[in-house]
Structure formats: structure tokens, C-alpha cells
Enzyme design. Structure first.
Site, mmCIF file in Angstrom:
data_model
loop_
_atom_site.group_PDB
_atom_site.id
_atom_site.type_symbol
_atom_site.label_atom_id
_atom_site.label_comp_id
_atom_site.label_asym_id
_atom_site.label_seq_id
_atom_site.Cartn_x
_atom_site.Cartn_y
_atom_site.Cartn_z
ATOM 1 N N ARG A 1 -12.224 1.918 31.985
ATOM 2 C CA ARG A 1 -11.561 1.195 30.896
ATOM 3 C C ARG A 1 -10.110 1.666 30.726
ATOM 4 O O ARG A 1 -9.229 0.870 30.434
ATOM 5 C CB ARG A 1 -12.372 1.301 29.621
ATOM 6 C CG ARG A 1 -13.734 0.582 29.829
ATOM 7 C CD ARG A 1 -14.495 0.303 28.600
ATOM 8 N NE ARG A 1 -13.850 -0.603 27.683
ATOM 9 C CZ ARG A 1 -13.848 -1.927 27.783
ATOM 10 N NH1 ARG A 1 -14.420 -2.519 28.816
ATOM 11 N NH2 ARG A 1 -13.260 -2.659 26.860
ATOM 12 N N HIS B 1 -12.921 -7.143 34.478
ATOM 13 C CA HIS B 1 -13.884 -6.824 33.418
ATOM 14 C C HIS B 1 -14.466 -5.461 33.735
ATOM 15 O O HIS B 1 -14.644 -5.105 34.903
ATOM 16 C CB HIS B 1 -15.018 -7.865 33.397
ATOM 17 C CG HIS B 1 -16.210 -7.421 32.604
ATOM 18 N ND1 HIS B 1 -16.318 -7.638 31.251
ATOM 19 C CD2 HIS B 1 -17.321 -6.729 32.973
ATOM 20 C CE1 HIS B 1 -17.463 -7.120 30.825
ATOM 21 N NE2 HIS B 1 -18.088 -6.568 31.844
ATOM 22 N N ASN C 1 -7.244 -11.997 32.509
ATOM 23 C CA ASN C 1 -6.831 -10.601 32.489
ATOM 24 C C ASN C 1 -7.316 -9.786 33.688
ATOM 25 O O ASN C 1 -7.413 -8.565 33.616
ATOM 26 C CB ASN C 1 -7.238 -9.941 31.175
ATOM 27 C CG ASN C 1 -8.735 -9.967 30.939
ATOM 28 O OD1 ASN C 1 -9.524 -10.157 31.854
ATOM 29 N ND2 ASN C 1 -9.126 -9.771 29.693
ATOM 30 N N PHE D 1 -13.555 -18.148 21.662
ATOM 31 C CA PHE D 1 -13.128 -18.096 23.064
ATOM 32 C C PHE D 1 -14.275 -18.273 24.056
ATOM 33 O O PHE D 1 -14.041 -18.300 25.262
ATOM 34 C CB PHE D 1 -12.405 -16.769 23.351
ATOM 35 C CG PHE D 1 -13.234 -15.545 23.092
ATOM 36 C CD1 PHE D 1 -14.101 -15.046 24.053
ATOM 37 C CD2 PHE D 1 -13.145 -14.886 21.867
ATOM 38 C CE1 PHE D 1 -14.865 -13.916 23.815
ATOM 39 C CE2 PHE D 1 -13.910 -13.752 21.618
ATOM 40 C CZ PHE D 1 -14.770 -13.264 22.596
ATOM 41 N N THR E 1 -6.886 -5.308 26.961
ATOM 42 C CA THR E 1 -7.227 -6.691 27.295
ATOM 43 C C THR E 1 -5.986 -7.573 27.361
ATOM 44 O O THR E 1 -5.869 -8.429 28.240
ATOM 45 C CB THR E 1 -8.218 -7.262 26.252
ATOM 46 O OG1 THR E 1 -9.362 -6.402 26.210
ATOM 47 C CG2 THR E 1 -8.658 -8.658 26.612
ATOM 48 N N TYR F 1 -22.097 -13.634 29.390
ATOM 49 C CA TYR F 1 -21.283 -13.453 28.184
ATOM 50 C C TYR F 1 -22.001 -13.897 26.917
ATOM 51 O O TYR F 1 -21.351 -14.186 25.903
ATOM 52 C CB TYR F 1 -19.952 -14.199 28.335
ATOM 53 C CG TYR F 1 -19.002 -13.508 29.294
ATOM 54 C CD1 TYR F 1 -18.353 -12.334 28.941
ATOM 55 C CD2 TYR F 1 -18.762 -14.037 30.555
ATOM 56 C CE1 TYR F 1 -17.491 -11.693 29.818
ATOM 57 C CE2 TYR F 1 -17.897 -13.403 31.437
ATOM 58 C CZ TYR F 1 -17.263 -12.242 31.061
ATOM 59 O OH TYR F 1 -16.402 -11.601 31.928
#
Length: 139
Positions: free
Chosen positions: A87, A117, A114, A59, A93, A51
Site C-alpha cells: 500500500r 489495486h 489509478n 462509484f 488512491t 467489488y
């Protein structure tokens, strides 16, 4: 349409809640082919590397802590327009804003927890696939 590969991660929240099989069934029902899969337990440093694009964002710390909190399933999916289609199947999200019938509407707890990914572009997919499957020739 073009045949593409994308990376997906079934995140620790979905794994701990027992949704791994249910999410894989969604992939099957949408005709994604699983090209590679492995169960991982990311270290904090590995999560930070994956990330890195989000480093400096508010975040980042909580995201990398969460992603290193338990096992996750990383998978390479293949299919026609796989990146865009995945997606769509994942949903927004924020699960409160996710469309009915999407993975996040069914299985996500919050914006951060969530469930899943998915790569957002061909370049991102290439980086993400090589991050988790380095030096492996995928069939």
C-alpha cells in the site's frame, strides 16, 4: 515483521498503457515475491462480485465497468508486512496526492483509473486471493 501474502491487480488502464513490466519491476525492487499471477478479462458480473463491498456507493457502476473494460493482471505477492508495504509502494488512491516515487504517482491517470489495486487488510487479502485463485494451493 511477519511474512504475509497480498493480492494486487494491475488494472486495465496500466495494462493498455504498457506499464505492466514497469510495475512488476517495482515489485521486484521492493523485494516482493510473486507467488501466483494470471492475466484476466473480468466480466461485469465478476467485477461486481469482487467489488461487492462497494455496492450501493456512487462509484460502484463506473468502477465495475472500468474493471471489466480490458485485461488486468492479478497477482499474489509475498513478503515481510506485504500488505502495508504494498500500500505504501502503491501510493494514495488519488495520483495527485500520491507520494513521489509511488506506482500511482508514476502510472495512474485519475482517482478511478489509478493503475493498481492492493488488499487493505489480512482478511481482505484472504478473500481476494481466494476470489482469483480458488482451490489452488499456492506455494
Amino acid at each position: 515483521m511477519s511474512l504475509e501474502r497480498t493480492l494486487t491487480i494491475i488494472k486495465p488502464d496500466a495494462i493498455s498503457a504498457g506499464h505492466l513490466g514497469d510495475i512488476i519491476k517495482v515489485f521486484d525492487s521492493h523485494r516482493f515475491k510473486v507467488v501466483a499471477a494470471r492475466l484476466v478479462k473480468l466480466s461485469k458480473a465478476e467485477a461486481e462480485g469482487f467489488y461487492a463491498v462497494h455496492r450501493g456507493k456512487p462509484f460502484f457502476e463506473s468502477l465495475t465497468h472500468f474493471m471489466s473494460s480490458g485485461p488486468a493482471m492479478v497477482m499474489v505477492l509475498e513478503g515481510e508486512s506485504a500488505i502495508t508495504r504494498l500500500r505504501e509502494v502503491m501510493g494514495a488512491t488519488d495520483p495527485a496526492k500520491a507520494a513521489s516515487g509511488t506506482i500511482r504517482k508514476f502510472y495512474a491517470e485519475s482517482v478511478e483509473r489509478n493503475a493498481i489495486h492492493g488488499s487493505d487488510a489480512p482478511e481482505t487479502a484472504a478473500f481476494e486471493i481466494s476470489y482469483f485463485f480458488p482451490g489452488i494451493e499456492l506455494q
